[in-house]
Each structure stands twice: as C-alpha cells, then as structure tokens.
Design a protein around this motif. Structure first.
Motif, PDB file in Angstrom:
ATOM      1  N   HIS A  55     -36.559 -40.040 -16.921  1.00 25.69           N
ATOM      2  CA  HIS A  55     -36.884 -39.969 -18.176  1.00 25.69           C
ATOM      3  C   HIS A  55     -37.736 -38.546 -18.564  1.00 25.69           C
ATOM      4  O   HIS A  55     -37.993 -38.598 -19.657  1.00 25.69           O
ATOM      5  CB  HIS A  55     -37.423 -41.185 -18.928  1.00 25.69           C
ATOM      6  N   HIS A  56     -38.203 -38.082 -17.588  1.00 26.90           N
ATOM      7  CA  HIS A  56     -38.806 -36.648 -17.742  1.00 26.90           C
ATOM      8  C   HIS A  56     -37.850 -35.424 -17.875  1.00 26.90           C
ATOM      9  O   HIS A  56     -38.478 -34.481 -18.113  1.00 26.90           O
ATOM     10  CB  HIS A  56     -39.666 -36.776 -16.767  1.00 26.90           C
ATOM     11  N   ALA A  57     -36.618 -35.757 -17.704  1.00 24.98           N
ATOM     12  CA  ALA A  57     -35.713 -34.654 -17.768  1.00 24.98           C
ATOM     13  C   ALA A  57     -35.304 -34.548 -19.379  1.00 24.98           C
ATOM     14  O   ALA A  57     -34.964 -35.353 -20.043  1.00 24.98           O
ATOM     15  CB  ALA A  57     -34.462 -34.898 -17.184  1.00 24.98           C
ATOM     16  N   TYR A  58     -35.607 -33.151 -19.697  1.00 27.97           N
ATOM     17  CA  TYR A  58     -35.267 -32.619 -21.169  1.00 27.97           C
ATOM     18  C   TYR A  58     -33.820 -32.187 -21.158  1.00 27.97           C
ATOM     19  O   TYR A  58     -33.272 -32.132 -20.206  1.00 27.97           O
ATOM     20  CB  TYR A  58     -36.204 -31.689 -21.353  1.00 27.97           C
ATOM     21  N   SER A  59     -33.400 -32.064 -22.254  1.00 31.62           N
ATOM     22  CA  SER A  59     -32.127 -31.463 -22.711  1.00 31.62           C
ATOM     23  C   SER A  59     -31.883 -30.224 -21.888  1.00 31.62           C
ATOM     24  O   SER A  59     -31.006 -29.813 -21.228  1.00 31.62           O
ATOM     25  CB  SER A  59     -31.854 -31.169 -24.083  1.00 31.62           C
ATOM     26  N   ASP A  60     -32.971 -29.259 -21.586  1.00 33.23           N
ATOM     27  CA  ASP A  60     -32.950 -27.982 -21.124  1.00 33.23           C
ATOM     28  C   ASP A  60     -33.873 -27.799 -19.910  1.00 33.23           C
ATOM     29  O   ASP A  60     -34.002 -26.490 -19.376  1.00 33.23           O
ATOM     30  CB  ASP A  60     -33.169 -26.880 -22.306  1.00 33.23           C
ATOM     31  N   ALA A  86     -37.579 -38.665 -25.374  1.00 35.13           N
ATOM     32  CA  ALA A  86     -37.826 -38.555 -26.729  1.00 35.13           C
ATOM     33  C   ALA A  86     -37.442 -37.182 -27.226  1.00 35.13           C
ATOM     34  O   ALA A  86     -36.866 -37.134 -28.462  1.00 35.13           O
ATOM     35  CB  ALA A  86     -39.392 -38.410 -27.074  1.00 35.13           C
ATOM     36  N   GLU A  87     -37.436 -36.179 -26.569  1.00 35.05           N
ATOM     37  CA  GLU A  87     -37.036 -34.848 -27.170  1.00 35.05           C
ATOM     38  C   GLU A  87     -35.186 -34.897 -27.175  1.00 35.05           C
ATOM     39  O   GLU A  87     -34.914 -34.377 -28.363  1.00 35.05           O
ATOM     40  CB  GLU A  87     -37.242 -33.929 -25.899  1.00 35.05           C
ATOM     41  N   ILE A  88     -34.646 -35.529 -26.459  1.00 30.59           N
ATOM     42  CA  ILE A  88     -33.212 -35.431 -26.495  1.00 30.59           C
ATOM     43  C   ILE A  88     -32.783 -36.287 -27.665  1.00 30.59           C
ATOM     44  O   ILE A  88     -31.749 -35.785 -28.358  1.00 30.59           O
ATOM     45  CB  ILE A  88     -32.464 -36.248 -25.005  1.00 30.59           C
ATOM     46  N   PHE A  89     -33.186 -37.430 -28.020  1.00 28.93           N
ATOM     47  CA  PHE A  89     -32.796 -38.315 -29.264  1.00 28.93           C
ATOM     48  C   PHE A  89     -33.710 -38.086 -30.349  1.00 28.93           C
ATOM     49  O   PHE A  89     -33.611 -38.577 -31.327  1.00 28.93           O
ATOM     50  CB  PHE A  89     -32.708 -39.464 -28.766  1.00 28.93           C
ATOM     51  N   GLN A  90     -34.381 -37.036 -30.391  1.00 24.26           N
ATOM     52  CA  GLN A  90     -35.438 -36.779 -31.510  1.00 24.26           C
ATOM     53  C   GLN A  90     -34.729 -36.555 -32.968  1.00 24.26           C
ATOM     54  O   GLN A  90     -35.312 -36.954 -33.973  1.00 24.26           O
ATOM     55  CB  GLN A  90     -36.247 -35.513 -31.460  1.00 24.26           C
ATOM     56  N   ASN A  91     -33.578 -36.247 -32.820  1.00 23.67           N
ATOM     57  CA  ASN A  91     -32.635 -35.947 -34.142  1.00 23.67           C
ATOM     58  C   ASN A  91     -31.431 -37.034 -33.948  1.00 23.67           C
ATOM     59  O   ASN A  91     -30.408 -36.450 -34.839  1.00 23.67           O
ATOM     60  CB  ASN A  91     -32.502 -34.285 -34.366  1.00 23.67           C
ATOM     61  N   ASP A  92     -31.391 -37.774 -33.464  1.00 22.59           N
ATOM     62  CA  ASP A  92     -29.899 -38.779 -33.156  1.00 22.59           C
ATOM     63  C   ASP A  92     -30.650 -40.085 -33.468  1.00 22.59           C
ATOM     64  O   ASP A  92     -31.277 -40.864 -32.850  1.00 22.59           O
ATOM     65  CB  ASP A  92     -29.703 -38.844 -31.743  1.00 22.59           C
ATOM     66  N   ALA A  93     -29.975 -40.590 -34.840  1.00 27.45           N
ATOM     67  CA  ALA A  93     -30.499 -41.989 -35.425  1.00 27.45           C
ATOM     68  C   ALA A  93     -29.725 -42.961 -34.530  1.00 27.45           C
ATOM     69  O   ALA A  93     -30.188 -43.925 -34.972  1.00 27.45           O
ATOM     70  CB  ALA A  93     -29.925 -41.862 -36.818  1.00 27.45           C
ATOM     71  N   SER A  94     -28.680 -42.678 -33.948  1.00 26.31           N
ATOM     72  CA  SER A  94     -27.916 -43.930 -33.198  1.00 26.31           C
ATOM     73  C   SER A  94     -28.507 -44.350 -32.105  1.00 26.31           C
ATOM     74  O   SER A  94     -28.057 -45.356 -31.520  1.00 26.31           O
ATOM     75  CB  SER A  94     -26.608 -43.184 -32.990  1.00 26.31           C
ATOM     76  N   VAL A  95     -29.707 -43.539 -31.434  1.00 29.88           N
ATOM     77  CA  VAL A  95     -30.377 -44.058 -30.196  1.00 29.88           C
ATOM     78  C   VAL A  95     -32.086 -44.099 -30.888  1.00 29.88           C
ATOM     79  O   VAL A  95     -32.385 -43.178 -31.259  1.00 29.88           O
ATOM     80  CB  VAL A  95     -30.276 -43.269 -29.138  1.00 29.88           C
TER      81      VAL A  95
END
Length: 300
Positions: free
Chosen positions: A119-124, A165-174
């Motif tokens: 869970h510490h892996a970010y999108s980039d 948290a970073e990956i889904f910060q703008n994703d209301a489905s998760v």
C-alpha cells in the motif's frame, strides 16, 4: 474452498539484511499445511498478468522504468530493496495473485494472497518495500470488468496506506479507510477517505472499540459490493516497526470481527497479508496463520 495465492518467487532470497522477515512467505504455507488448516488444493499459483491491468493504476513511465531497471537512484532508494529483475517480477506476480484472488472471492466469499498489501506504492513511484499496489490493481480490475460498483479498502496495517490514498484520491468508486499508528511511517501522511490515527501503545480494548464503531457505519454509508482487507500483523506490541500495544489475541479478534462482518453482510472480501516484523518469527507466523484459520472457520 478457500483459495490462496502463493508462488515460489514470493520467498526469493534477497541480499543480506533483507532476508528477515521475508522468510515468513516460505514458513506460513508450510505451517498452514502442517497443522491441517489448509491442503495443497487450497493454493493456486499466480503468473504474469496483462500489463493493462497494472497500467490502470500505475503510470506508463514508472512501470517501464521498473521493467527496464532504469529508475533513477533516488527513486530506487525509496523502495528500500535493491532493484532487480527478479524483484520486479515478484511484484508483478503478487499483483496477479491479488487479481485472481479477487475472482475467487467473488465465487467463494473470501480469498487470500500470502503476500501483497503493498500500500505504499503510488501511481508513479514506489516506497517502503512496495513497487506495485496490488489491492489498487485488484480494485481497478473489478471496476474495469464491471464486477463491482463500489469498493471499500479496509487497511489495518500499522502504517498508513499512503500510496492507496493517492491513487484513489479522485475516485469515488473506491473508499479508502486506513486505521494506523499516528507515530509510524509514513511521517507525512496522505489523505484517505477516512483516516484513524492511533496513539502509541494503543491496546486491544481501545483498538477493537474504535474498529467496531467504525466499520459497520462505513458499510452502511458506502454500501460496498466488494471489500479489500489489508490485514498486517505489525499492530502487535512486539513489532519492531510498529508502535501499538496489541496482543496476538487482540490481533486475532480484529481479524475475526472484519471477516465476520463481511460474511454477515454477504460482501466478498479479498485479503492481502501486509506487514509483520516482530523479532520472533514465531509471533509473525502465528499472527498471520490466525487470519487463515478464521477464514476457514467463518466462511467454510
């Protein structure tokens, strides 16, 4: 039948200084089979997934740098392990284990991955022994396949799920829920949909009270049709990377409550094991084994 992702690459020996507690990936399946909790039929071997599944979470540039071993030195240092072809392959296969365990959970109510919880892996980028975020990859797989509309990630590792948290910060489905040690890594936290930061030395009674007050309300408000559970056992007092004060019994009670709640609400749950760093390997194995024992007792 309880299905569990496991591959020999999970136990790949790392350079000196990194072997412990990685040995748990070798010992845990052996313990589960030895005691009769599982048989060989419970385990399945993940493989290399399609790149597309990973690229729904991670940027193309980052993933290519991993595959080509061309991460710059600073980015590689943040990962914590010496970057190698085998290490990258291991993380890719772990991600497939979570994807396939997700499919088994839809069929059987629950499925597990011996590894994962990265869970510490970010999108980039990667951090803290995490290269690819397996539960984020599983979540996006579910959504892409239209197998779920709302996903709840229940992250009870002692460390905040900052990458998730970073990956889904703008994703209301998760919906991301992280309950973690306030004084633990990462020292700069990201913002999950719900963060509960616990004081140092939080004991069983307080921890379980907060969890039992929180999780049912989240299920009621979010109405998830799938749950990812990151069940790190680094919440126990003996953990050298954790600062909470829980007992083995309290950690087991935590898992029992989460799994029973999923079962009662008929919400499929996929479990990734996450962290566990007690100096005594027996404590790590016992704490993780409890999660598998409970899965068998509650669901089968």
């Amino acid at each position: 039948m309880l299905k569990i992702a496991y591959h020999d690459i999970y136990k790949h020996p790392l350079p000196k200084g990194h072997r412990f507690p990685m040995i748990k990936y070798e010992l845990l399946p052996e313990q589960l089979i030895y005691e009769g909790t599982c048989t060989l039929n419970n385990f399945f071997e993940p493989q290399i997934p399609e790149d597309a599944h990973i690229l729904r979470v991670h940027t193309k540039d980052y993933y290519q740098d991993l595959q080509n071993l061309t991460l710059d030195a600073r980015a590689a240092r943040k990962i914590g392990f010496p970057l190698s072809e085998v290490l990258v392959k291991r993380e890719v296969i772990i991600s497939d284990g979570t994807i396939k365990a997700t499919e088994f959970a839809l069929k059987h109510g629950i499925a597990m991955n011996i590894a994962g919880g990265t869970h510490h892996a970010y999108s980039d980028r990667g951090e803290a022994f995490c290269l690819l975020n397996d539960q984020a990859i599983g979540s996006r797989y579910l959504l892409y396949k239209n197998l779920a509309k709302k996903i709840l990630i229940v992250d009870l590792d002692v460390h905040q799920g900052n990458g998730t948290a970073e990956i889904f910060q703008n994703d209301a489905s998760v919906f991301t829920f992280s309950m973690h040690g306030k004084g633990n890594y990462p020292f700069k936290k990201e913002e999950s949909d719900l963060d509960i930061a616990l004081e140092n030395n939080t004991e069983d009674e307080t921890y379980l009270r907060i969890l039992k007050e929180t999780l049912p309300k989240l299920i009621e408000s979010q109405k998830p049709d799938f749950i990812y559970y990151l069940c790190g056992v680094d919440v126990v007092a003996s953990d050298k990377l954790g600062k909470l004060g829980m007992t083995l019994e309290g950690c087991k009670a935590r898992d029992e409550f989460v799994l029973q709640t999923c079962k009662n609400h008929q919400i499929p749950v996929m479990c990734s094991m996450g962290g566990g760093y007690s100096p005594d390997i027996k404590i790590i194995i016992e704490a993780h084994a409890n999660t598998f024992r409970l899965a068998q007792e509650i669901f089968f």
